[in-house]
Write a protein that holds these residues in place. Structure first.
Motif, PDB file in Angstrom:
ATOM      1  N   MET A 137       0.436  -1.567   0.041  1.00  0.00           N
ATOM      2  CA  MET A 137      -0.090   0.456  -0.086  1.00  0.00           C
ATOM      3  C   MET A 137       0.117   1.269   0.233  1.00  0.00           C
ATOM      4  O   MET A 137       0.278   2.538  -0.565  1.00  0.00           O
ATOM      5  N   ALA A 138       1.909   1.128   0.942  1.00  0.00           N
ATOM      6  CA  ALA A 138       3.027   2.095   0.784  1.00  0.00           C
ATOM      7  C   ALA A 138       3.353   3.047  -0.782  1.00  0.00           C
ATOM      8  O   ALA A 138       3.802   3.706  -0.785  1.00  0.00           O
ATOM      9  N   SER A 139       3.884   1.796  -1.232  1.00  0.00           N
ATOM     10  CA  SER A 139       4.354   2.102  -2.876  1.00  0.00           C
ATOM     11  C   SER A 139       3.383   2.754  -3.571  1.00  0.00           C
ATOM     12  O   SER A 139       3.904   3.376  -4.430  1.00  0.00           O
ATOM     13  N   GLY A 140       2.339   2.005  -3.878  1.00  0.00           N
ATOM     14  CA  GLY A 140       1.021   2.508  -4.498  1.00  0.00           C
ATOM     15  C   GLY A 140       1.174   4.091  -3.701  1.00  0.00           C
ATOM     16  O   GLY A 140       0.918   4.778  -5.052  1.00  0.00           O
TER      17      GLY A 140
END
Length: 87
Positions: free
Chosen positions: A2-5
């Protein structure tokens, strides 16, 4: 993850927000013709970025699209070169 998105989305927002001012700066520095040629590389750069950043598959359709874009750029440059030599 989710963080990379979210990081990817933030990078896209920053790139989109800065693209037009940087394009106008490029026009003033290198000229409209060269800026337009470089601008036409954007679809190819998007395909490569999606492949590197997100692991997108390089399908035959994407390869054909990239070759068509690069072929069009080369064709434009070849036409300009011929016009300069004859003119």
């Amino acid at each position: 993850t989710m963080a990379s998105g979210w990081w990817g989305a933030a990078i896209v927002v920053v790139c989109q927000a800065s693209s037009i001012p940087l394009y106008y700066l490029a026009i003033s520095k290198i000229g409209a013709e060269k800026s337009a040629v470089i601008n036409n590389l954007q679809p190819v750069a998007s395909i490569v970025a999606a492949w590197i950043l997100y692991g997108e598959l390089l399908t035959p359709e994407r390869w054909v699209g990239a070759v068509m874009v690069l072929g069009g750029i080369l064709l434009m440059q070849w036409g300009d070169l011929r016009a300069r030599r004859t003119g």
